[in-house]
Design a protein around this motif. Structure first.
Motif, PDB file in Angstrom:
ATOM      1  N   GLU A 129       9.855  -5.759   6.388  1.00  0.00           N
ATOM      2  CA  GLU A 129       8.447  -6.128   6.166  1.00  0.00           C
ATOM      3  C   GLU A 129       7.674  -5.900   7.462  1.00  0.00           C
ATOM      4  O   GLU A 129       7.721  -6.720   8.379  1.00  0.00           O
ATOM      5  CB  GLU A 129       8.403  -7.580   5.691  1.00  0.00           C
ATOM      6  CG  GLU A 129       7.014  -8.189   5.537  1.00  0.00           C
ATOM      7  CD  GLU A 129       6.203  -7.631   4.384  1.00  0.00           C
ATOM      8  OE1 GLU A 129       6.075  -8.325   3.368  1.00  0.00           O
ATOM      9  OE2 GLU A 129       5.695  -6.512   4.520  1.00  0.00           O
ATOM     10  N   THR A 154       4.653  -6.066   8.376  1.00  0.00           N
ATOM     11  CA  THR A 154       3.465  -6.819   8.802  1.00  0.00           C
ATOM     12  C   THR A 154       3.813  -8.268   9.122  1.00  0.00           C
ATOM     13  O   THR A 154       2.947  -9.104   9.240  1.00  0.00           O
ATOM     14  CB  THR A 154       2.403  -6.837   7.686  1.00  0.00           C
ATOM     15  OG1 THR A 154       2.927  -7.610   6.596  1.00  0.00           O
ATOM     16  CG2 THR A 154       2.054  -5.443   7.211  1.00  0.00           C
ATOM     17  N   GLN A 192       5.858 -17.704   6.059  1.00  0.00           N
ATOM     18  CA  GLN A 192       5.791 -16.520   6.923  1.00  0.00           C
ATOM     19  C   GLN A 192       4.373 -16.262   7.421  1.00  0.00           C
ATOM     20  O   GLN A 192       3.400 -16.524   6.724  1.00  0.00           O
ATOM     21  CB  GLN A 192       6.337 -15.276   6.229  1.00  0.00           C
ATOM     22  CG  GLN A 192       5.860 -15.007   4.836  1.00  0.00           C
ATOM     23  CD  GLN A 192       6.660 -13.890   4.186  1.00  0.00           C
ATOM     24  OE1 GLN A 192       7.897 -13.931   4.159  1.00  0.00           O
ATOM     25  NE2 GLN A 192       5.968 -12.897   3.677  1.00  0.00           N
ATOM     26  N   HIS A 240       1.858 -13.417   8.963  1.00  0.00           N
ATOM     27  CA  HIS A 240       1.692 -11.962   9.001  1.00  0.00           C
ATOM     28  C   HIS A 240       0.807 -11.571  10.175  1.00  0.00           C
ATOM     29  O   HIS A 240       0.001 -12.364  10.673  1.00  0.00           O
ATOM     30  CB  HIS A 240       1.084 -11.468   7.685  1.00  0.00           C
ATOM     31  CG  HIS A 240       2.063 -11.513   6.556  1.00  0.00           C
ATOM     32  ND1 HIS A 240       2.735 -10.411   6.086  1.00  0.00           N
ATOM     33  CD2 HIS A 240       2.523 -12.569   5.837  1.00  0.00           C
ATOM     34  CE1 HIS A 240       3.549 -10.778   5.105  1.00  0.00           C
ATOM     35  NE2 HIS A 240       3.434 -12.072   4.934  1.00  0.00           N
ATOM     36  N   LYS A 241       0.985 -10.313  10.589  1.00  0.00           N
ATOM     37  CA  LYS A 241       0.197  -9.802  11.718  1.00  0.00           C
ATOM     38  C   LYS A 241      -1.281  -9.821  11.339  1.00  0.00           C
ATOM     39  O   LYS A 241      -1.636  -9.651  10.164  1.00  0.00           O
ATOM     40  CB  LYS A 241       0.641  -8.375  12.065  1.00  0.00           C
ATOM     41  CG  LYS A 241       2.018  -8.335  12.712  1.00  0.00           C
ATOM     42  CD  LYS A 241       2.483  -6.912  12.957  1.00  0.00           C
ATOM     43  CE  LYS A 241       3.876  -6.942  13.593  1.00  0.00           C
ATOM     44  NZ  LYS A 241       4.678  -5.789  13.156  1.00  0.00           N
ATOM     45  N   VAL A 279      -4.916  -8.582  10.794  1.00  0.00           N
ATOM     46  CA  VAL A 279      -5.514  -7.302  10.409  1.00  0.00           C
ATOM     47  C   VAL A 279      -6.985  -7.370  10.821  1.00  0.00           C
ATOM     48  O   VAL A 279      -7.757  -8.150  10.269  1.00  0.00           O
ATOM     49  CB  VAL A 279      -5.444  -7.078   8.877  1.00  0.00           C
ATOM     50  CG1 VAL A 279      -5.966  -5.702   8.535  1.00  0.00           C
ATOM     51  CG2 VAL A 279      -4.030  -7.279   8.384  1.00  0.00           C
ATOM     52  N   ASN A 305       7.679 -14.131  -5.928  1.00  0.00           N
ATOM     53  CA  ASN A 305       7.224 -14.908  -4.753  1.00  0.00           C
ATOM     54  C   ASN A 305       5.928 -15.591  -5.157  1.00  0.00           C
ATOM     55  O   ASN A 305       4.942 -14.900  -5.464  1.00  0.00           O
ATOM     56  CB  ASN A 305       6.979 -13.990  -3.554  1.00  0.00           C
ATOM     57  CG  ASN A 305       8.252 -13.327  -3.062  1.00  0.00           C
ATOM     58  OD1 ASN A 305       9.348 -13.781  -3.373  1.00  0.00           O
ATOM     59  ND2 ASN A 305       8.108 -12.236  -2.304  1.00  0.00           N
ATOM     60  N   ILE A 326      -2.753 -17.607   2.464  1.00  0.00           N
ATOM     61  CA  ILE A 326      -3.079 -16.823   1.257  1.00  0.00           C
ATOM     62  C   ILE A 326      -2.460 -17.491   0.047  1.00  0.00           C
ATOM     63  O   ILE A 326      -1.536 -18.295   0.189  1.00  0.00           O
ATOM     64  CB  ILE A 326      -2.585 -15.358   1.359  1.00  0.00           C
ATOM     65  CG1 ILE A 326      -1.079 -15.290   1.200  1.00  0.00           C
ATOM     66  CG2 ILE A 326      -3.051 -14.687   2.629  1.00  0.00           C
ATOM     67  CD1 ILE A 326      -0.633 -14.020   0.514  1.00  0.00           C
ATOM     68  N   TYR A 364       5.973  -3.361  -9.364  1.00  0.00           N
ATOM     69  CA  TYR A 364       5.592  -4.383  -8.377  1.00  0.00           C
ATOM     70  C   TYR A 364       4.200  -4.863  -8.762  1.00  0.00           C
ATOM     71  O   TYR A 364       3.286  -4.052  -8.938  1.00  0.00           O
ATOM     72  CB  TYR A 364       5.577  -3.760  -6.971  1.00  0.00           C
ATOM     73  CG  TYR A 364       5.039  -4.655  -5.879  1.00  0.00           C
ATOM     74  CD1 TYR A 364       3.713  -4.539  -5.449  1.00  0.00           C
ATOM     75  CD2 TYR A 364       5.837  -5.614  -5.259  1.00  0.00           C
ATOM     76  CE1 TYR A 364       3.211  -5.354  -4.447  1.00  0.00           C
ATOM     77  CE2 TYR A 364       5.350  -6.422  -4.250  1.00  0.00           C
ATOM     78  CZ  TYR A 364       4.026  -6.289  -3.845  1.00  0.00           C
ATOM     79  OH  TYR A 364       3.528  -7.109  -2.854  1.00  0.00           O
TER      80      TYR A 364
HETATM   81  C1  LIG Z   1       1.778  -5.065   1.822  1.00  0.00           C
HETATM   82  C2  LIG Z   1       0.474  -5.570   2.289  1.00  0.00           C
HETATM   83  C3  LIG Z   1      -0.587  -5.595   1.396  1.00  0.00           C
HETATM   84  C4  LIG Z   1      -1.790  -6.136   1.817  1.00  0.00           C
HETATM   85  C5  LIG Z   1      -1.944  -6.608   3.097  1.00  0.00           C
HETATM   86  C6  LIG Z   1      -0.863  -6.474   3.939  1.00  0.00           C
HETATM   87  C7  LIG Z   1      -0.962  -6.940   5.295  1.00  0.00           C
HETATM   88  N1  LIG Z   1      -1.230  -6.135   6.371  1.00  0.00           N
HETATM   89  N2  LIG Z   1      -1.247  -6.939   7.467  1.00  0.00           N
HETATM   90  C8  LIG Z   1      -1.012  -8.230   7.120  1.00  0.00           C
HETATM   91  C9  LIG Z   1      -0.827  -8.236   5.731  1.00  0.00           C
HETATM   92  C10 LIG Z   1      -0.489  -9.394   4.924  1.00  0.00           C
HETATM   93  C11 LIG Z   1      -1.167 -10.601   5.131  1.00  0.00           C
HETATM   94  C12 LIG Z   1      -0.786 -11.692   4.394  1.00  0.00           C
HETATM   95  C13 LIG Z   1       0.227 -11.587   3.451  1.00  0.00           C
HETATM   96  F1  LIG Z   1       0.572 -12.691   2.799  1.00  0.00           F
HETATM   97  C14 LIG Z   1       0.882 -10.392   3.204  1.00  0.00           C
HETATM   98  C15 LIG Z   1       1.971 -10.281   2.194  1.00  0.00           C
HETATM   99  C16 LIG Z   1       2.350  -9.005   1.728  1.00  0.00           C
HETATM  100  C17 LIG Z   1       3.412  -8.861   0.830  1.00  0.00           C
HETATM  101  C18 LIG Z   1       4.103  -9.988   0.393  1.00  0.00           C
HETATM  102  S1  LIG Z   1       5.459  -9.814  -0.665  1.00  0.00           S
HETATM  103  O1  LIG Z   1       5.653 -11.061  -1.336  1.00  0.00           O
HETATM  104  O2  LIG Z   1       5.239  -8.647  -1.479  1.00  0.00           O
HETATM  105  C19 LIG Z   1       6.871  -9.483   0.345  1.00  0.00           C
HETATM  106  C20 LIG Z   1       7.261 -10.648   1.183  1.00  0.00           C
HETATM  107  O3  LIG Z   1       6.656 -10.564   2.450  1.00  0.00           O
HETATM  108  C21 LIG Z   1       3.732 -11.237   0.833  1.00  0.00           C
HETATM  109  C22 LIG Z   1       2.673 -11.389   1.722  1.00  0.00           C
HETATM  110  C23 LIG Z   1       0.502  -9.284   3.951  1.00  0.00           C
HETATM  111  N3  LIG Z   1       0.351  -6.011   3.541  1.00  0.00           N
END
Ligand SMILES: Cc1cccc(-c2n[nH]cc2-c2ccc(F)c(-c3ccc(S(=O)(=O)CCO)cc3)c2)n1
Length: 239
Positions: A84, A86, A105, A107-108, A110, A144, A161, A194
């Motif tokens: 993952e 991010t 978790q 996330h980085k 943005v 999730n 989120i 997905y």
């Molecule tokens: C894949 C993706 C789509 C949209 C935004 C981003 C992203 N870029 N920088 C930060 C994020 C970010 C921010 C918060 C989040 F909760 C998740 C997040 C993404 C995927 C999932 S999951 O459940 O699909 C996989 C587990 O991490 C959960 C949270 C991703 N990454």
């Protein structure tokens, strides 16, 4: 194990995802935002109180891995930091059962939005075909799903989120006639659906969020599926 607080919710949410995955209704209300090889990513434009909450659906077909393997690596909290891209941190706060745990978790960030975090239960489940006939659908699924709080959740200033995400996989194998009985990775294909329903919380410009989603989801799906192929290529097949 005694039925935990989320037992009922988990069964309802998983049943809903299975119902939708089985239908796979990609009708004209879905807008194709990425089309690369076997991977197609769709979105619907939706806003709640001025917040972009676009549902996202991706379908991908990958040869050489099974739905069990895809779901195992997507679910397994021990390896999440490996694929993952991010993530800044990820930890397990609680185990409800051997296939269900609570993850926290961060996330980085943005640019220009504030840093975001997620608190959710994650469950992996095998849903074999219930009817006797051979060709009923057989799914592996990971869901999730955000929870409002948890007593072990660290305090933070990040925006939380709210998400409902599912990875639903179906594996197909070439008929035995095409190989002398021994199934190898050349004979298996996994069809991945997905689905992500994410409310990013806090304010963020619609144009920025939509640009992030358009860039990040295909990147994430490519990177994750490549990770599973790399991890499994020299290992026995997990059916
Ligand atoms: C894949 C993706 C789509 C949209 C935004 C981003 C992203 N870029 N920088 C930060 C994020 C970010 C921010 C918060 C989040 F909760 C998740 C997040 C993404 C995927 C999932 S999951 O459940 O699909 C996989 C587990 O991490 C959960 C949270 C991703 N990454």
């Amino acid at each position: 194990s005694p039925k935990h607080k989320y037992y009922k919710e988990i069964n309802e949410v998983i049943a809903e995802h299975i119902k939708y995955a089985a239908k796979l209704d990609i009708d004209n209300t879905w807008e194709l935002i990425h089309d690369e090889g076997e991977m197609k990513v769709f979105k619907r434009e939706m806003e709640e109180d001025g917040m972009v909450v676009d549902p996202l659906k991706a379908v991908h077909t990958v040869k050489g891995i099974t739905g069990h393997e895809v779901c195992h690596y997507f679910w397994n909290p021990d390896v999440r930091m490996e694929w993952e891209g991010t993530l800044e941190s990820a930890q397990v706060l609680d185990w409800f059962s051997e296939d269900t745990c609570v993850c926290y978790q961060i996330h980085k960030k943005v640019w220009p939005t504030t840093q975001r975090e997620a608190l959710f239960w994650t469950q992996i489940r095998h849903v074999p075909n219930e009817d006797e006939d051979e060709d009923g659908p057989d799914y592996w699924i990971v869901c999730n799903y955000s929870i409002p709080d948890h007593d072990k959740c660290p305090a933070s200033k990040n925006v939380r989120i709210n998400m409902n995400v599912a990875m639903v996989c179906e594996t197909s194998m070439e008929p035995p006639s095409s190989h002398d009985g021994e199934i190898t990775r050349d004979h298996i294909t996994c069809r991945i659906t997905y689905a992500a329903n994410v409310n990013p919380g806090g304010w963020a410009p619609a144009s920025v969020l939509r640009a992030v989603y358009k860039r990040e989801y295909p990147k994430f799906l490519k990177r994750f599926t490549q990770y599973v192929m790399d991890q499994t290529k020299d290992k026995p097949i997990m059916f």
